[in-house]
Enzyme design. Structure first.
Site, mmCIF file in Angstrom:
data_model
loop_
_atom_site.group_PDB
_atom_site.id
_atom_site.type_symbol
_atom_site.label_atom_id
_atom_site.label_comp_id
_atom_site.label_asym_id
_atom_site.label_seq_id
_atom_site.Cartn_x
_atom_site.Cartn_y
_atom_site.Cartn_z
ATOM 1 N N HIS A 176 0.818 -1.218 0.000
ATOM 2 C CA HIS A 176 0.000 0.000 0.000
ATOM 3 C C HIS A 176 0.851 1.269 0.000
ATOM 4 C CE1 HIS A 176 0.867 0.732 4.302
ATOM 5 N NE2 HIS A 176 0.814 -0.583 4.414
ATOM 6 N N ASP A 177 0.355 2.262 -0.727
ATOM 7 C CA ASP A 177 0.914 3.618 -0.745
ATOM 8 C C ASP A 177 2.304 3.708 -1.369
ATOM 9 O OD1 ASP A 177 -1.258 5.081 0.898
ATOM 10 O OD2 ASP A 177 -0.678 3.438 2.225
ATOM 11 N N GLY A 194 5.223 -0.972 2.638
ATOM 12 C CA GLY A 194 4.386 0.206 2.408
ATOM 13 C C GLY A 194 5.175 1.498 2.294
#
Length: 306
Positions: A176-177, A194
Site C-alpha cells: 500500500h501507498d 508500504g
C-alpha cells in the site's frame, strides 16, 4: 452443441480450450460479417456487452453440465453475478490474462499487459485500514507478470501508483501507498513494503526486500538479494550486506543517452560524498562549492535534502 441447447446465430461458444472441475475456458470467433456490427458502433466494431455476458453464461453452462451424469435432462440459466467490482477503469488495448483478479479502485492505463494470477488493487495489508475508499493507479504500457500482487493505498496517501512503461516481473509484491515512477523494472520476487518511493528508470534485482518508507532515486540499480533498509541515491549502484554504495550506474546512464561530461560530474559528486569526506555535511558543502552546476547535481542535492 451436445451440451447446450443454443444454435447459430445465438451459439456464443465455438470451442472449449480447457475444462476441469471448477474451471472452463471457451473461445468465440468473431468476423467482420457478424450482423450486430452493422448497427452497433458501425465505425468502431465492438461486440455488444450483452453478447459477451451471454458467451460467459454459455461457457459456464458447459462447465456445469459437464459435471452431471445426464446433462440432457438439465438446462442452465444465467441468473446473476455476485461480487463484481464495478469501481474499476481499464484503458484501451490493455490485455488481461486468465485468472487475474482486479479489485475495486483499480485505474489501469492503456496498452498494458497483465499476466495470469496477478492480483490488482487488493485491500492493504495494514491493520489500520478500515475499508476506506482508496485507489491503485497503473500507467500506460506497463507489463505485470504472473502472480504479482499490488495493494491499493490507505488514507495516508489515498492510492498506490505504478507509472508508465514499467516491467513488474513475476511474484513481485507492491504494498500500500507505494509510488513507482516510469520505466522502472522490478525483477522476480522483489517485495516492497508500504510507502516505498521508487523514481524513474530504477532497477531492483530479484528477491530484494525493500523496507517501508524507503526511497530509491532515479536511474539507481540494486543488486539482487540486497536487503534495502535505507535510501538509495540517484544514479548509483547498491549491493552487499549491509547495503553499500558500489559506484554509479555508468552503463545504464550511457544506454539512456547521458554524455561523458554528465557521467563524470556524477562520479565526482559521489566521490566527494562517499570517498573523500568522512562527514556528510562537509561533503555536501564541498559538492555545492566545488562541482559545476548541472541538472544531475541538483537532482542529487534535492534527494539528499528530502
Amino acid at each position: 452443441m451436445k451440451l447446450l441447447p443454443h444454435r447459430p446465430p445465438f451459439l456464443m461458444v465455438d470451442k472449449i480450450m480447457y475444462l476441469e472441475d471448477n474451471k472452463v475456458i471457451g473461445v468465440k470467433n468473431i468476423t467482420m460479417n457478424e450482423p450486430f456490427f452493422v448497427g452497433h458502433f458501425p465505425d468502431e466494431p465492438v461486440m455488444p456487452g450483452v453478447l459477451l455476458v451471454e458467451a460467459l453464461a454459455q461457457t459456464g453452462g458447459i462447465l456445469v453440465l459437464s459435471g452431471v451424469p445426464d446433462p440432457e435432462n438439465y438446462s442452465t440459466y444465467f441468473v446473476k453475478i455476485n461480487n463484481v467490482n464495478a469501481n474499476v477503469e481499464i484503458g484501451d488495448n490493455t490485455w488481461i490474462g486468465p485468472n487475474v483478479t482486479i479489485f475495486e479502485g483499480a485505474r489501469i492505463g492503456k496498452d498494458c499487459k497483465i499476466f495470469p494470477g496477478a492480483v490488482i488493487s487488493a485491500a492493504p495489508q495494514d491493520l489500520k485500514y478500515k475499508d476506506e475508499p482508496t485507489l491503485t493507479y497503473i500507467g500506460d504500457r506497463t507489463v505485470i507478470r504472473e502472480c504479482v500482487t499490488i495493494n491499493r493505498g490507505t488514507i495516508a496517501s489515498g492510492y498506490t501508483k505504478i507509472g508508465d512503461d514499467c516491467l513488474i516481473m513475476a511474484t513481485v509484491h507492491v504494498a500500500h501507498d507505494c509510488m513507482i515512477g516510469n520505466h522502472v523494472i522490478l525483477v522476480n520476487g522483489v517485495g516492497l513494503a508500504g510507502h516505498v518511493i521508487i523514481e524513474d528508470w530504477a532497477i531492483i534485482g530479484g528477491l530484494t526486500p525493500v523496507h517501508q518508507f524507503t526511497r530509491i532515486g532515479q536511474h539507481a540499480i540494486i543488486a539482487g538479494g540486497t536487503l534495502v533498509r535505507k535510501d538509495v541515491p540517484p544514479y548509483t549502484k547498491a549491493g552487499r550486506e549491509p547495503i553499500s554504495y558500489v559506484g554509479i550506474n555508468a552503463l545504464g546512464l550511457r544506454r539512456r543517452g547521458f554524455n561523458d561530461e554528465s557521467i563524470n560530474n556524477i562520479q565526482l559528486i559521489y566521490r566527494k560524498l562517499f570517498r573523500e569526506q568522512a562527514n556528510l555535511s562537509k561533503a555536501i558543502k564541498a559538492v555545492e562549492t566545488e562541482v559545476p552546476n548541472s541538472a544531475e547535481k541538483q537532482i542529487i542535492m534535492d534527494f539528499l535534502e528530502a
